[in-house]
Design a protein around this motif. Structure first.
Motif, PDB file in Angstrom:
ATOM      1  N   PRO A  51       0.444  -1.257  -0.114  1.00 62.69           N
ATOM      2  CA  PRO A  51      -0.107  -0.166   0.255  1.00 62.69           C
ATOM      3  C   PRO A  51       0.700   1.541   0.133  1.00 62.69           C
ATOM      4  O   PRO A  51       1.562   1.548   1.273  1.00 62.69           O
ATOM      5  CB  PRO A  51      -0.926   0.080   1.506  1.00 62.69           C
ATOM      6  CG  PRO A  51       0.135  -1.020   2.241  1.00 62.69           C
ATOM      7  CD  PRO A  51       0.702  -1.529   1.401  1.00 62.69           C
ATOM      8  N   ARG A  71       0.777   1.631   8.444  1.00 61.45           N
ATOM      9  CA  ARG A  71       0.345   2.031   9.294  1.00 61.45           C
ATOM     10  C   ARG A  71      -0.931   0.768   8.534  1.00 61.45           C
ATOM     11  O   ARG A  71      -1.640  -0.278   9.555  1.00 61.45           O
ATOM     12  CB  ARG A  71      -0.573   3.574   9.146  1.00 61.45           C
ATOM     13  CG  ARG A  71      -2.205   4.031   9.423  1.00 61.45           C
ATOM     14  CD  ARG A  71      -2.063   5.348   9.716  1.00 61.45           C
ATOM     15  NE  ARG A  71      -2.412   5.644   8.840  1.00 61.45           N
ATOM     16  CZ  ARG A  71      -3.574   5.822   8.184  1.00 61.45           C
ATOM     17  NH1 ARG A  71      -4.095   4.429   8.426  1.00 61.45           N
ATOM     18  NH2 ARG A  71      -4.318   6.060   7.108  1.00 61.45           N
ATOM     19  N   ILE A  72      -1.297   0.770   8.110  1.00 63.81           N
ATOM     20  CA  ILE A  72      -2.238  -0.279   7.131  1.00 63.81           C
ATOM     21  C   ILE A  72      -1.705  -1.700   6.766  1.00 63.81           C
ATOM     22  O   ILE A  72      -2.284  -2.857   7.661  1.00 63.81           O
ATOM     23  CB  ILE A  72      -2.176  -0.137   5.943  1.00 63.81           C
ATOM     24  CG1 ILE A  72      -3.011   1.398   5.711  1.00 63.81           C
ATOM     25  CG2 ILE A  72      -2.829  -1.046   4.220  1.00 63.81           C
ATOM     26  CD1 ILE A  72      -3.706   1.952   4.076  1.00 63.81           C
ATOM     27  N   LYS A  85      -1.593  -2.501  10.584  1.00 64.82           N
ATOM     28  CA  LYS A  85      -3.304  -3.306  10.922  1.00 64.82           C
ATOM     29  C   LYS A  85      -3.988  -4.801   9.965  1.00 64.82           C
ATOM     30  O   LYS A  85      -3.504  -5.505  11.133  1.00 64.82           O
ATOM     31  CB  LYS A  85      -4.337  -2.248  10.498  1.00 64.82           C
ATOM     32  CG  LYS A  85      -4.518  -0.990  10.777  1.00 64.82           C
ATOM     33  CD  LYS A  85      -5.343  -1.065  11.865  1.00 64.82           C
ATOM     34  CE  LYS A  85      -5.538   0.594  12.451  1.00 64.82           C
ATOM     35  NZ  LYS A  85      -6.798   0.861  13.464  1.00 64.82           N
ATOM     36  N   HIS A 137      -8.906  -6.056  10.638  1.00 67.48           N
ATOM     37  CA  HIS A 137      -9.358  -5.684   9.920  1.00 67.48           C
ATOM     38  C   HIS A 137     -10.115  -4.302   9.278  1.00 67.48           C
ATOM     39  O   HIS A 137     -10.507  -3.753   8.725  1.00 67.48           O
ATOM     40  CB  HIS A 137      -9.245  -7.047   8.759  1.00 67.48           C
ATOM     41  CG  HIS A 137      -8.208  -8.194   8.878  1.00 67.48           C
ATOM     42  ND1 HIS A 137      -8.907  -9.247   8.664  1.00 67.48           N
ATOM     43  CD2 HIS A 137      -7.071  -7.794   9.026  1.00 67.48           C
ATOM     44  CE1 HIS A 137      -7.676  -9.809   9.142  1.00 67.48           C
ATOM     45  NE2 HIS A 137      -6.678  -8.838   8.754  1.00 67.48           N
ATOM     46  N   MET A 173      -9.593   0.063   9.287  1.00 69.44           N
ATOM     47  CA  MET A 173      -8.420   1.023   7.949  1.00 69.44           C
ATOM     48  C   MET A 173      -7.867   2.141   8.297  1.00 69.44           C
ATOM     49  O   MET A 173      -6.692   2.547   8.128  1.00 69.44           O
ATOM     50  CB  MET A 173      -8.100  -0.337   7.010  1.00 69.44           C
ATOM     51  CG  MET A 173      -8.550  -1.405   6.544  1.00 69.44           C
ATOM     52  SD  MET A 173      -5.844  -1.408   6.902  1.00 69.44           S
ATOM     53  CE  MET A 173      -6.689  -3.656   7.831  1.00 69.44           C
ATOM     54  N   ILE A 175      -8.362   5.989   3.848  1.00 73.84           N
ATOM     55  CA  ILE A 175      -6.835   4.216   2.954  1.00 73.84           C
ATOM     56  C   ILE A 175      -7.731   5.869   1.128  1.00 73.84           C
ATOM     57  O   ILE A 175      -6.220   5.461   0.270  1.00 73.84           O
ATOM     58  CB  ILE A 175      -7.121   3.010   2.581  1.00 73.84           C
ATOM     59  CG1 ILE A 175      -8.979   3.286   2.376  1.00 73.84           C
ATOM     60  CG2 ILE A 175      -7.226   2.810   3.501  1.00 73.84           C
ATOM     61  CD1 ILE A 175      -9.186   1.560   1.958  1.00 73.84           C
ATOM     62  N   LEU A 223      -4.352   6.666  -0.713  1.00 71.84           N
ATOM     63  CA  LEU A 223      -3.378   5.137  -1.167  1.00 71.84           C
ATOM     64  C   LEU A 223      -3.521   5.333  -2.631  1.00 71.84           C
ATOM     65  O   LEU A 223      -4.346   6.011  -3.422  1.00 71.84           O
ATOM     66  CB  LEU A 223      -3.878   4.184  -0.729  1.00 71.84           C
ATOM     67  CG  LEU A 223      -3.597   3.516   0.086  1.00 71.84           C
ATOM     68  CD1 LEU A 223      -4.513   2.324   0.717  1.00 71.84           C
ATOM     69  CD2 LEU A 223      -1.777   3.829   0.463  1.00 71.84           C
ATOM     70  N   VAL A 234      -5.462  -2.836  -0.588  1.00 72.07           N
ATOM     71  CA  VAL A 234      -5.657  -3.491   1.130  1.00 72.07           C
ATOM     72  C   VAL A 234      -6.561  -4.469   0.820  1.00 72.07           C
ATOM     73  O   VAL A 234      -6.759  -5.435   1.512  1.00 72.07           O
ATOM     74  CB  VAL A 234      -6.924  -2.234   1.481  1.00 72.07           C
ATOM     75  CG1 VAL A 234      -6.755  -2.737   2.855  1.00 72.07           C
ATOM     76  CG2 VAL A 234      -5.775  -0.648   1.768  1.00 72.07           C
TER      77      VAL A 234
END
Ligand code: 7RM
Length: 648
Positions: free
Chosen positions: A603, A613-614, A617, A623, A626, A629, A632, A638
């Motif tokens: 990502p 950070r993602i 997780k 999950h 998130m 995002i 991104l 993701v």
């Protein structure tokens, strides 16, 4: 935190403790902050100086200039050995060495240790080592390791110890970074069930590419056959047999370097943390005395490896400068069985025991019978270090190991700080499970906001920084002062930034929440994600890797690697194995990832930055949320990461 989480000590504790009450702590703490110069000049007299300093303290965090006890002259090995022998303590046990095999042990009195140190100092001199030269030490936990450190300090050589689990490649890089002249190592090592750790063989591979190394001194630990290079390698025992046992300590300046110790950061190669002579010794001597409430005759045991800062400061220099009896243990907590620590405590009637939360978690998991079948009545103080200690293992330590009689001393500090900065004091500070509690004398912690302001008051959270210098503080990164400034003094100009986050509760107690940068703490070992990513990236077929931590029951943090393979390369057990081998080769077995997830893409933001950070997780299995995002480049990545994580 609720008040009833407080653990107070029974009254008899305070009777003859060095700091006997919270009031006494507060009084002395306030003095140390209001009059640091007066305070530290008094404390510095606990060690012996050939010539007094003419300035106690001189620091400027903006320029990262730090000096303590300027122009004072002293010698560390003199303070740790000769001084005690001269004052009549020569027959006192300095080091108790407990081998990996329970039937093997050895004791050295102060007189005996001094004798060995003087001889080795002469061996080093004969090999051309001069004041200021760097000496690399790559060994397991054997007495010769401490002898080597003290011999270096006697002649003003700067030691650089490389933890015995590091690979040949890591050893080579560390030797080259500080151009060490000599390497001291051993034939092979024993640790737990491993009875043939190829120390000399690793050293030989490293030495293919280390032009600065002139000689290698090899200790015969196991007697296994090893290759000796003619003209380069000498046996420790042969040289010691013919060495003179007279060797005067060199008068060192307080600010002359004592040692370099490499540690991992969030970026780049490991940093050579440099500690100097006077301030470091004052700080570790004083802090060891106060924090462990060390008294004459006590048997003190820190289970760390000397390859890390905890061993430098609180197995060797702190205890020996205090004429303590310090235990050095070659083995591991679960060999021959899970009762080993407790057997050793009973065997030597240990009074202060200092270990890491990860060891406690591993032992706790095996049940209480290993502990309960031992006596353990000698224990008075139980310390921890290296990572946040959580409530379950804190309580287990307090109730099962300490039988509710011993304070838990949760010490927060870093390689960079030289000694402990935040800690309870045994008879003074009511403890709370999971809190390192209050600052040690002379330490001024602050919590900073992201925008660089001090957060005042209690019940707050922020980034942990230190406002003024203390004597044990590192002075530079070897060979790269700019990196020292950039790493520690640029985030918040005028402050030392620790890289940790922390809370301050309603009682002003500190709770360390862990690193806020890309440094992992795996079983108390500090590992930079960038280093591991670099190692994985060297595997054939790997295009890119990102490494993050996740919560792990025993290790505290586990390591999760996301790997993107080159187009046309398929994921397979073979490539998984190659990745692990590459990490073992480049860094060492302690840096192996726990999980490897192959993912077609990582990502990334539109500017190409990986959003860790993602990944964190996904690694945690969390999950649902998130977060944002939208920045991104490809938000679909993701969903793929999550579905692929099911196969890991
Ligand atoms: C002594 C040592 C330093 C990092 C540090 C923290 C973490 C250490 C504690 C702790 C919570 C503690 N040096 N850390 N002690 N976190 N509570 N009592 O470990 O350079 O190897 O690591 O370790 O994140 O920054 S180290």
């Amino acid at each position: 935190m609720s008040k009833n989480n407080n653990y107070k000590l029974s009254a008899d504790w305070s009777i003859d403790s060095h700091i006997s009450s919270l009031d006494k702590y507060n009084e002395l703490y306030n003095e140390s902050i209001q009059d640091p110069v007066g305070f530290w000049s008094r404390i510095a007299k606990r060690i012996s100086w050939y010539k007094p300093w003419n300035k106690v303290r001189d620091f400027d965090f903006e320029k990262a200039k730090i000096k303590w006890f300027e122009n004072g002259k002293l010698n560390v090995s003199y303070n740790c050995l000769d001084r005690h022998v001269e004052s009549g303590d020569g027959d006192k046990t300095a080091i108790i060495w407990e081998g990996n095999n329970p039937s093997e042990d050895k004791k050295f009195t102060y007189t005996e240790l001094l004798f060995e140190v003087k001889k080795l100092a002469n061996v080093l001199k004969k090999l051309g080592v001069e004041k200021g030269d760097r000496v690399c030490i790559y060994m397991q936990m054997i007495p010769e390791l401490s002898i080597a450190m003290l011999a270096c300090s006697r002649i003003g050589a700067v030691h650089s110890i490389v933890f015995g689990a590091f690979s040949a490649d890591s050893l080579r890089d560390r030797i080259n970074d500080s151009s060490c002249k000599i390497l001291i190592t051993q034939d092979t090592g024993v640790r737990g069930k491993k009875d043939n750790i190829p120390m000399k063989e690793n050293a030989d591979s490293a030495l293919f590419d280390t032009p600065s190394i002139k000689s290698v001194v090899v200790v015969k630990r196991t007697g296994v056959d090893v290759n000796m290079v003619e003209g380069r390698d000498v046996w420790w025992h042969e040289e010691m047999n013919i060495a003179d046992d007279r060797c005067d300590p060199v008068h060192m300046d307080a600010e002359d370097p004592l040692f370099i110790l490499y540690t991992s950061g969030s970026t780049g190669k490991p940093k050579g943390v440099l500690h100097t002579t006077g301030g470091y010794l004052v700080y570790v001597s004083f802090s060891h005395h106060i924090i462990f409430d060390y008294k004459d005759g006590d048997i003190y045991w820190c289970t760390a490896d000397i390859g890390w800062i905890t061993g430098h400061s609180y197995i060797v220099y702190g205890p020996l400068s205090n004429c303590a009896t310090t235990i050095m243990f070659e083995g591991v907590p679960n060999y021959p069985d899970y009762g080993r620590f407790w057997d050793i405590v009973d065997k030597y009637e240990v009074n202060q025991f200092y270990t890491a939360p990860t060891a406690l978690r591993a032992l706790m998991k095996e049940g209480n019978s290993w502990v309960k079948s031992r006596n353990l009545d000698s224990l008075r103080i139980l310390g921890t270090v290296g990572e946040p200690i959580k409530e379950p293992e804190w309580k287990w330590y307090y109730e099962i190991v300490g039988k509710g009689r011993c304070p838990i001393i949760d010490t927060w500090w870093q390689t960079e700080t030289g000694g402990v900065l935040i800690t309870p004091l045994p008879a003074a500070t009511p403890t709370k499970p999971g809190s390192a509690t209050l600052p040690f004398f002379g330490i001024h912690p602050v919590l900073m906001s992201d925008d660089g302001k001090e957060i005042e008051g209690n019940d707050v959270q922020g980034l942990l920084a230190i406002k003024t210098s203390w004597p044990g503080q590192m002075r530079t990164i070897y060979g790269d002062h700019q990196r020292f400034i950039d790493t520690y003094f640029s985030q918040f100009p005028g402050y030392y930034f620790t890289g940790d986050g922390a809370k301050r509760d309603g009682d002003g107690y500190y709770w360390i929440t862990g690193r806020v940068d890309d440094v992992l703490n795996i079983s108390g070992h500090r590992i930079g994600t960038a280093e591991v990513e670099g190692a994985i990236g060297k595997t054939n077929g790997v295009a890119e890797a990102a490494v993050v931590g996740f919560s792990h029951d025993i290790k505290g943090q586990g390591m999760y690697a996301f790997v993107t393979l080159m187009t046309g390369v398929d994921s397979s057990n073979k490539i998984r194995e190659n990745i692990i081998q590459s990490v073992v080769k480049e860094i060492g077995p302690h840096a192996k990832p726990d999980n490897i997830q192959f993912s077609p893409a990582l990502p990334k933001t539109r500017s190409g930055k990986i959003m860790r950070r993602i990944l964190r997780k996904v690694a945690e299995g969390d999950h649902d949320n998130m977060g944002d995002i939208s920045t991104l480049a490809d938000p679909l990545v993701v969903a793929n990461l999550i579905s692929d994580s099911a196969q890991v």
